[in-house]
Each structure stands twice: as C-alpha cells, then as structure tokens.
Design an enzyme around this catalytic site. Structure first.
Site, PDB file in Angstrom:
ATOM      1  N   ASP A 292      13.625 -12.195 -30.950  1.00 28.97           N
ATOM      2  CA  ASP A 292      12.536 -12.477 -31.882  1.00 28.97           C
ATOM      3  C   ASP A 292      12.607 -13.956 -32.239  1.00 28.97           C
ATOM      4  O   ASP A 292      13.580 -14.643 -31.915  1.00 28.97           O
ATOM      5  CB  ASP A 292      12.688 -11.606 -33.141  1.00 28.97           C
ATOM      6  CG  ASP A 292      11.467 -11.644 -34.059  1.00 28.97           C
ATOM      7  OD1 ASP A 292      10.391 -12.095 -33.621  1.00 28.97           O
ATOM      8  OD2 ASP A 292      11.595 -11.221 -35.226  1.00 28.97           O
ATOM      9  N   TYR A 466       7.549 -12.117 -36.272  1.00 30.46           N
ATOM     10  CA  TYR A 466       6.929 -10.913 -35.704  1.00 30.46           C
ATOM     11  C   TYR A 466       6.670 -11.070 -34.206  1.00 30.46           C
ATOM     12  O   TYR A 466       5.596 -10.770 -33.704  1.00 30.46           O
ATOM     13  CB  TYR A 466       5.640 -10.557 -36.435  1.00 30.46           C
ATOM     14  CG  TYR A 466       5.746 -10.540 -37.939  1.00 30.46           C
ATOM     15  CD1 TYR A 466       6.882 -10.031 -38.576  1.00 30.46           C
ATOM     16  CD2 TYR A 466       4.724 -11.046 -38.741  1.00 30.46           C
ATOM     17  CE1 TYR A 466       6.989 -10.019 -39.960  1.00 30.46           C
ATOM     18  CE2 TYR A 466       4.820 -11.034 -40.116  1.00 30.46           C
ATOM     19  CZ  TYR A 466       5.959 -10.526 -40.722  1.00 30.46           C
ATOM     20  OH  TYR A 466       6.058 -10.535 -42.102  1.00 30.46           O
ATOM     21  N   HIS A 467       7.714 -11.518 -33.481  1.00 36.36           N
ATOM     22  CA  HIS A 467       7.608 -11.704 -32.037  1.00 36.36           C
ATOM     23  C   HIS A 467       8.699 -10.925 -31.296  1.00 36.36           C
ATOM     24  O   HIS A 467       9.413 -11.492 -30.463  1.00 36.36           O
ATOM     25  CB  HIS A 467       7.727 -13.192 -31.685  1.00 36.36           C
ATOM     26  CG  HIS A 467       6.699 -14.060 -32.318  1.00 36.36           C
ATOM     27  ND1 HIS A 467       6.848 -15.436 -32.440  1.00 36.36           N
ATOM     28  CD2 HIS A 467       5.485 -13.763 -32.868  1.00 36.36           C
ATOM     29  CE1 HIS A 467       5.789 -15.940 -33.035  1.00 36.36           C
ATOM     30  NE2 HIS A 467       4.947 -14.945 -33.303  1.00 36.36           N
ATOM     31  N   PRO A 468       8.858  -9.637 -31.531  1.00 31.04           N
ATOM     32  CA  PRO A 468       9.920  -8.901 -30.821  1.00 31.04           C
ATOM     33  C   PRO A 468       9.597  -8.739 -29.348  1.00 31.04           C
ATOM     34  O   PRO A 468       8.438  -8.570 -28.957  1.00 31.04           O
ATOM     35  CB  PRO A 468       9.934  -7.543 -31.540  1.00 31.04           C
ATOM     36  CG  PRO A 468       8.543  -7.383 -32.061  1.00 31.04           C
ATOM     37  CD  PRO A 468       8.087  -8.763 -32.433  1.00 31.04           C
TER      38      PRO A 468
END
Length: 551
Positions: A292, A466-468
C-alpha cells in the site's frame, strides 16, 4: 444459470474485461456483491469523502492492529457497488512510471513492460487536455475512459506548482505522458462534471449487449473439479446457488480475490488446513505480498481567505450541491485535487519515489475533520516501501471479511523516507510563492523537528492512501510465490484467472485506478486469445543527472 465467462466483481478491472468480452460477442456474466451507484454522493466529484464512509457502498474493512503504528487499526475502504472502488475513490488518474512496469517484466511478468502496457493505457483513454494538443505517442483520445483536468484556478493550487519550480524541481505538463517527474496539473476520471467510474466507462456500455448480464450476489467460492474451475457458489436473494462457467475471472480486489481463492482451496496449504478447507492447489503466495501507499497531511494555515474553507458549512455545501445538481458545474464538479508532484527523495534514485497531492483546504481525506480557518495541505508519502503484509482468513465462513495486516513501517528505511517527505514538503511550503498566504504550520507543527519527534508524528498520523495491491502476484510459473502467470491464469488451476490490482508484483507510482483498469484491458486480450497490441517505442524522460542530483 451458466455463462461462458463469469467475472466476479464489477470493479475497475472487471468492468473493462466485461466490456471487451461483450464487444467480442462472448457470453458474459458479471457478479457484483454491491448495488447501484446512482445518487449524488457517488456521481458528484466533490462529494468523494462520503461514499467511502457509507456501509451502502463500502465493505467496511479495517486492518488488524498495526504493530509499528502504535497498534492503530486503519480503515481499508473497498467499493461494494458497481464500479467497485472506482465509484468511491478520489478519481485521480495516474498510470505509474514506466520503470514500474519494466520492473514487473524483469521479475517474471513477461510481456508487462512499459512498452507492452503503454498501448493499453492509450486504448482505454479519452484524454481531454484542455486544447493543448496531446501527443499521440503517449495519450489516447478515443477510449471509453474519459480523463480530464480541473480548472486549477485557486491561487493556492497555482502557488504549489510555482513553489515547486522555485525549489528547483522540474515542471511537467503531463505526468502521465513522457515525463512523470515534476510539478504540474492532476488528471482525473471526471467527465462533464460527473465521476467517470469504470461502471460509467465500461459496464453500462457492456450491458447494452444482449450477451452481457449483471447479477447481484456474494460469491462464496470458486468450484474446482478435477483441477478445473467449473463455476462459482454464490449467496443470492437469500438462497445459495451454483453458477456454471466455461471460465471464471476473479476481479474482486486485492482483498477479496485472495480471500475467494483461499475459500476455494487455492492458497497456503497450512493456512487453509487451519480453517478446515480442502487444499486443491498449494499456492503459498495467495494473500501474501500485500502493499500500500501510506501518506501524511502536512498542513499550513492561510493568512488570506482563499481556501475552500469558506464553503465548509451547510450553506456553502448547499450552494455547491445545488449548482452541481442543476448544471454539473462549479466546485462540485471537481475533486479539488488539481495539482500534483512526483519527485525523487535523493540523488541516486533513478525515478520519482515521492508523490504529492495538493489540496486548497486543511482537512482529513475522509472529510471528517477540518482545521479551524483557512489553510492548505499536501498529502505526501513514499512510493516504494519495502514493507509487506498479508491478507488471511478470519474464519471458514466466506461471509466474514478477511484479516488484513499491511505491516506498515516495518522496515527502518520507511521511517527515513517519511522524515525526508516531511522536510522536503516544509521546504516547498517555505518558497516565495506561498509568502502571500503562509501562516503557521498546523501539522506537524513547527516544534516538531528532531528525528524522534517526527517519528512520533508519523506513528500517530500516517494514513493509508487506499492503494492495496499485490496479494495474487503475477510472475513466472516456476516462482513459488507467484499466483498467476503473465496470462493471468492461476497457476495449477485451469479455467481460472485473476485480473485486478492483486496481481501487481510491485506497487506502481501513484494512485492505482488507472493501472487496475489497464490490467483489465490487457487481460481481456489474453482471455480472448488475441495477440497483444504492438509494443510502443516511446522513450520516457529520466532526469539526466539523477545519479548525482536530487532535483
């Protein structure tokens, strides 16, 4: 019920796959656990903070206590609605750097280098560049995904870009084109004042084909018989059903795709056995390699009433909402992220490893807390942390959300990188361009200076961007930690593919919606058995003095 192709999830990649398969005349069924995306909270760009905090649209996931962040549990919003997370995200469009994809190809994902993926980015784009005449070597102009820019009129937005130049950094007119490095305008998936999600761009046109259907239900597992996926088991309308499939494509997100695989018997054998799940394919990489982007908000007070704070009240929000509702114009038609920067943290780094989002108000990204009075902020964070986490099962019940631990800040380099981010942001905010507006530093605060003080601030305030991604890593078929091969097929199971951000071997620079859609575009050609688009020969810009200079 049966379909030749069953796509699990109508998110960024799933919608693109549905569109391309339907366009090719294939029999397609899309299964989505969430509901409709209609309504102003999703469609109005300025309302972006609302849908990610609404149970109607979000899975409501949180991490396990993160041991290196003081045991905090961070929210992990994932879209539970048509369009998936493209319907609840910040609408920022970043392809990533060319060298991100070259790294993929050099580490087992053959055919996914930058020259290979650039044609798919161009195929998917309809770029509105404000009449500047975009270079066709880099950008597309007739794809389904509209990409545009905000007006950038706020003087604080203009000051941020000017301050970057004053600090000695490059300017770039198109970070998604030849040159990512530098300060310049943000691209957004906004069209005619509306959020242009994957649902608007791809799914709705796909569903106009009679051969493409959408149903709503919760997929429990993929049914695998004699080493081949033959369908999915779902809960729908209060009943359990089996839907047959010629091929199953998981596009359920970097959290739910590995979860579904594990409930289907594909994953680390010992972990599946703990939950009483029969092992069909022992793939130890399923759920591992979780990555992330973390970020901090560096906030400054403004001495002039030029920020968006003037609208941070019921009357102001009402005016913005009314103008958008009737005309799709005004502040409601922008996500307010209109200036960006990608820079290198130090000499010897060949391409940017820090990203900035600038916002002309001091407010949390989730919209829950605004600073008192006028202000501005930069969201800043490192791009390529070496920390890795995992998605694991919480129980044998497929209805339960999985356990998520990113293991944020578990490597000492993460702390050094974040300190650098803070100090470089302070230097940018200290430039003359901000002099007419610069008040006190709100956060971290001028008293926070030493490494120990900065680390305490980071530990308490770092938030997910919020970049998994990365939990079903794409790689060579003989890589024991790879989950899918370069054709997106699950290694060891026929008739089953994964295509979403979970297949990223390593996280890309910037926001992940654009790369996720690209994965869907490219995966669709693999699924259809088509030859890939011809490789591009465009050569991206790299700072000529990167080895000896930081800027």
């Amino acid at each position: 019920m049966h379909a030749d192709y069953v796509i699990v999830g109508s998110g960024s990649a799933g919608c693109a796959i549905a569109y391309r398969l339907a366009e090719a005349g294939k029999d397609v069924l899309v299964i989505e656990a969430g509901g409709s995306d209609m309504g102003p909270f999703i469609q109005m760009p300025a309302a972006l903070s609302y849908p990610m905090n609404m149970k109607r649209y979000d899975w409501g996931m949180r991490t396990d206590p993160e041991p290196h962040l003081g045991g905090r549990q961070l929210v992990t919003p994932r879209g539970r609605v048509i369009g998936g997370s493209s319907s609840i995200n910040g609408m920022i469009y970043v392809r990533g750097h060319a060298k991100d994809y070259d790294h993929w190809a050099e580490n087992g994902a053959q055919g996914w280098g930058y020259a290979d993926v650039l044609p798919y980015f161009k195929r998917m784009e309809n770029w509105h560049d404000g009449g500047r005449g975009g270079d066709p070597s880099w950008r597309g102009d007739d794809g389904p995904l509209h990409v545009s820019r905000g007006p950038g009129r706020n003087p604080l937005v203009q000051a941020f870009v000017a301050a970057g130049a004053q600090a000695g950094y490059q300017l770039t007119d198109d970070y998604n084109g030849e040159q990512q490095e530098g300060f310049g305008p943000f691209d957004s998936t906004i069209h005619l004042g509306r959020r242009w999600s994957a649902a608007n761009a791809y799914l709705r046109p796909a569903l106009k084909h009679a051969n493409c259907r959408l149903i709503h239900g919760h997929v429990r597992r993929v049914i695998i018989e004699d080493g081949r996926a033959t369908g999915v088991e779902i809960d729908r309308k209060g009943r359990r059903e089996v839907i047959g499939a010629g091929e199953v494509i998981l596009s359920a997100s970097s959290i739910n795709s590995p979860k579904i695989l594990m409930h289907s018997g594909v994953g680390p054998a010992a972990h599946l056995a703990e939950h009483g799940i029969d092992v069909i394919a022992d793939r130890p990489g399923v759920g591992q390699n979780l990555q992330d982007h973390l970020e901090l908000y560096i906030q400054q007070a403004a001495t002039k009433p030029v920020s968006l704070f003037r609208y941070w009240n019921l009357w102001g929000k009402g005016l913005i909402g009314a103008q958008w509702l009737f005309n799709k114009t005004g502040l409601g038609a922008s996500n307010q992220f209109e200036a960006a920067a990608f820079i290198r943290s130090k000499a010897g780094i060949p391409y940017p490893d820090i990203q900035f989002h600038f916002l002309p108000i001091a407010v949390r990204y989730d919209g829950q807390t605004a600073a008192e009075g006028h202000g501005y902020q930069a969201h800043v964070g490192p791009m390529r942390s070496v920390s890795r986490g995992a998605v694991t099962l919480r129980s044998p019940d497929p209805a339960e959300n999985p356990r998520i631990r990113f293991n944020y800040m578990s490597d000492p380099t993460d702390w050094a990188d974040f300190r650098t981010c803070i100090r470089l942001t302070r230097e940018i905010f200290a430039q003359d361009a901000f002099a007419p507006y610069r008040g006190k530093e709100i956060q971290p605060g001028e008293a926070v200076q030493s490494d120990a003080e900065l680390d305490a601030f980071i530990r308490e305030h770092a938030e997910s961007a919020y970049h998994p991604c990365g939990t079903c890593k794409m790689g060579a078929v003989d890589d024991p930690m790879a989950v899918v091969g370069p054709d997106c097929r699950v290694i060891g199971v026929d008739g089953l593919r994964v295509a979403d951000s979970s297949i990223f071997p390593r996280i890309t620079n910037g926001n992940l919606n654009a790369p996720s859609i690209m994965v869907g575009e490219k995966a669709s050609d693999h699924i259809l058995g088509r030859a890939p688009l011809a490789a591009a020969n465009a050569e991206p810009w790299v700072h000529p003095a990167w080895a000896t200079a930081q800027r």
